[in-house]
Design an enzyme around this catalytic site. Structure first.
Site, PDB file in Angstrom:
ATOM      1  N   HIS A   1       0.820  -1.210   0.000  1.00  0.00           N
ATOM      2  CA  HIS A   1       0.000   0.000   0.000  1.00  0.00           C
ATOM      3  C   HIS A   1       0.862   1.272   0.000  1.00  0.00           C
ATOM      4  O   HIS A   1       0.345   2.382  -0.222  1.00  0.00           O
ATOM      5  CB  HIS A   1      -0.930  -0.003   1.226  1.00  0.00           C
ATOM      6  CG  HIS A   1      -2.257   0.661   0.974  1.00  0.00           C
ATOM      7  ND1 HIS A   1      -2.463   1.537  -0.057  1.00  0.00           N
ATOM      8  CD2 HIS A   1      -3.446   0.570   1.643  1.00  0.00           C
ATOM      9  CE1 HIS A   1      -3.716   1.966  -0.031  1.00  0.00           C
ATOM     10  NE2 HIS A   1      -4.345   1.384   0.995  1.00  0.00           N
TER      11      HIS A   1
ATOM     12  N   ASP B   1      -2.091   2.323  -4.559  1.00  0.00           N
ATOM     13  CA  ASP B   1      -3.307   2.777  -3.893  1.00  0.00           C
ATOM     14  C   ASP B   1      -4.412   1.738  -4.040  1.00  0.00           C
ATOM     15  O   ASP B   1      -4.371   0.889  -4.942  1.00  0.00           O
ATOM     16  CB  ASP B   1      -3.765   4.108  -4.488  1.00  0.00           C
ATOM     17  CG  ASP B   1      -2.777   5.238  -4.207  1.00  0.00           C
ATOM     18  OD1 ASP B   1      -2.082   5.162  -3.175  1.00  0.00           O
ATOM     19  OD2 ASP B   1      -2.703   6.183  -5.022  1.00  0.00           O
TER      20      ASP B   1
END
Length: 518
Positions: free
Chosen positions: A489, A493
């Site tokens: 992450h 995204d």
């Protein structure tokens, strides 16, 4: 006169080591005939003669390093008579790495040392000895299997001789350059008490051999040509190795050969004594626990997986794909595909193609973090997770965007065979940009795969299971597969991760559009 120089052998490789000369000064050679074996920190390869002629001069001896473009030999025209003119001493001096070992006895002893087995690798574990003290060995015969934190590889005898002492026992750790064993020319070549000058490392350069008693690990009769995994099957099944035809390099017996022989035992040659089968342990009459040291590969797997959890901001998103279209296509073209490509049309090639398409659409999943920089990869080298007896390995299929479905299936098959036989090299398992792991072959219905650092994404495949789904407001039964994308992450995204997985789903459910690049 033709100059023989070191060619460009790969990206970021600036020098090579002269591993072995196949020809001596004065030898006649043919065009495309192997002249010398070059070794880098990733792999070994042969350099062939550019023309017919006679090897006039060797400028770099075995064991020495040479930079890209360096002149290592000269090839001239002639009949090969210069070998006699130059004399055997000069030929030997130019084609053999000098031995600085000191020994007593009838023949000159040669220390077998741990070679440079790859970039950033400083030590190995002695996995298994294939010979014992007193055994006669031939040049290029495998004598010991070494295990690093990335792969296992065999070390072969540099010349014919007799194993006079084994310094490192199975399970011992050895540094690069450490002495593993002594190879003599006869049984009367004991280990020397004088300093032995080997190729570096503690206990190597300029020091005495380690004060370890000789270890005779023993060897099975007729098992010298069997690879380690095959040798284990032969031993446990009570097979006769001499009755098994090897299909590996140099006639060596592979694991597949041993398994085939186990399923259909060959007849032993006349007069041969049967090898007794390993006795079965009686039930409820053994220890309640067994403590076994983790292999180097297993230790590395554990460390890398935990490092991935500790370092990356790992998250998993899920989806499901209707496999009807792919299953229909496989059924329709099954026989024609085998005739055309010589391999079966599996599911993995469709997943590789789908992932490549999705990686092109979402480049961040094909990138990695390096400090405060993001490196976007403009190539698609897909790592394929493969389960083996020694643990999970992840060989890499290169340039998948340029491969057809047939090419992908052939490449995966070749990597799988090398993994099962323990023949994967460092280069085979480095440089991947994205990983695919198929837990479905073991029956997994859903899982959250762990990243393969430094990659930013891994796709988990699972078992195909018929489930009721709603299509056009009607309940129908379809073969469905859950898909899982674990991603970092920090660089990917949530929107990009979901877009990637949806793109994979679309490609799988409509493979015609994917293959037409629409």
């Amino acid at each position: 006169m033709t100059d023989i120089t070191i060619p460009n052998v790969g990206e970021s490789v600036s020098e090579v080591t002269i591993a072995q000369w196949f020809k001596a000064v004065g030898d006649t050679v043919k065009k495309d005939e192997p002249l010398v074996e070059l070794e880098t920190d990733k792999a070994a390869q042969e350099l062939v003669s550019p023309a017919d002629g006679v090897l006039e001069e060797i400028l770099v001896a075995e064991g020495e390093n040479a930079e890209i473009g360096k002149l290592i030999a000269r090839l001239g025209s002639g009949s090969g008579a210069k070998a006699a003119d130059k004399g055997d001493a000069e030929v030997k001096a130019q084609t053999e790495a000098p031995s600085s070992d000191k020994s007593t006895g009838a023949g000159a002893g040669l220390d077998i040392v741990v070679p440079n087995v790859g970039e950033s690798v400083s030590e190995v574990t002695v996995a298994s000895w294939m010979v014992g003290v007193g055994d006669a060995v031939e040049k290029d015969q495998p004598i010991v299997e070494l295990e690093t934190d990335k792969a296992a590889q065999e070390l072969v005898a540099p010349r014919s001789g007799v194993i006079t002492v084994i310094v490192k026992a199975e399970g011992d750790i050895a540094l690069v350059g450490d002495v593993l064993a002594r190879l003599g020319e006869s049984d009367s070549d004991p280990i020397s008490s004088s300093p032995a000058k080997s190729a570096g490392g503690e206990g190597g350069a300029g020091g005495k051999l380690p004060d370890v008693p000789p270890t005779n690990t023993g060897s099975l009769p007729n098992e010298g040509v069997a690879m380690p995994a095959a040798a284990k099957i032969i031993r446990e099944s009570g097979l006769d190795a001499s009755a098994i035809s090897g299909t590996g390099k140099g006639g060596r017996i592979t694991k597949a050969d041993a398994l085939a022989a186990k399923a259909n035992p060959p007849k032993a040659p006349a007069g041969a004594k049967p090898v007794p089968a390993a006795p079965k342990a009686p039930r409820n009459d053994g220890p309640r626990e067994d403590r076994v040291r983790m292999t180097r590969i297993r230790q590395t797997i554990a460390r890398r997986l935990k490092d991935a959890q500790n370092t990356a901001a790992m998250l998993t998103t899920y989806n499901e794909a209707d496999m009807t279209a792919i299953m229909d296509m496989r059924s329709q073209y099954k026989e024609l595909f085998i005739k055309r490509h010589g391999v079966k049309l599996g599911f993995m090639s469709f997943f590789v193609k789908a992932c490549v398409q999705a990686l092109k659409d979402v480049p961040s999943v094909n990138a990695e973090i390096d400090g405060t920089d993001i490196i976007y990869k403009n190539f698609y080298d897909i790592s394929i997770a493969v389960g083996t007896e020694k643990g999970l390995v992840v060989p890499v299929l290169r340039d998948c965007d340029e491969l057809s479905l047939g090419g992908i299936e052939k490449g995966i098959g070749a990597l799988g065979a090398k993994a099962r036989d323990g023949q994967l090299s460092m280069d085979d398992m480095s440089g991947g940009t994205f990983t695919i792991s198929n837990g479905g072959v073991y029956g997994s219905l859903m899982s959250s795969p762990i990243l393969n650092p430094p990659q930013s994404g891994i796709l988990g495949m699972h078992k195909i299971q018929k489930r009721p789904v709603v299509i056009n407001d009607e309940m129908v039964i379809r073969p469905m597969m859950y898909l899982a994308l674990s991603y970092d992450h920090r660089i990917v995204d949530g929107k990009e991760a979901v877009t990637f997985l949806v793109r994979v789903k679309e490609c799988l459910e409509d493979p015609e559009r994917m293959l037409l690049d629409l």
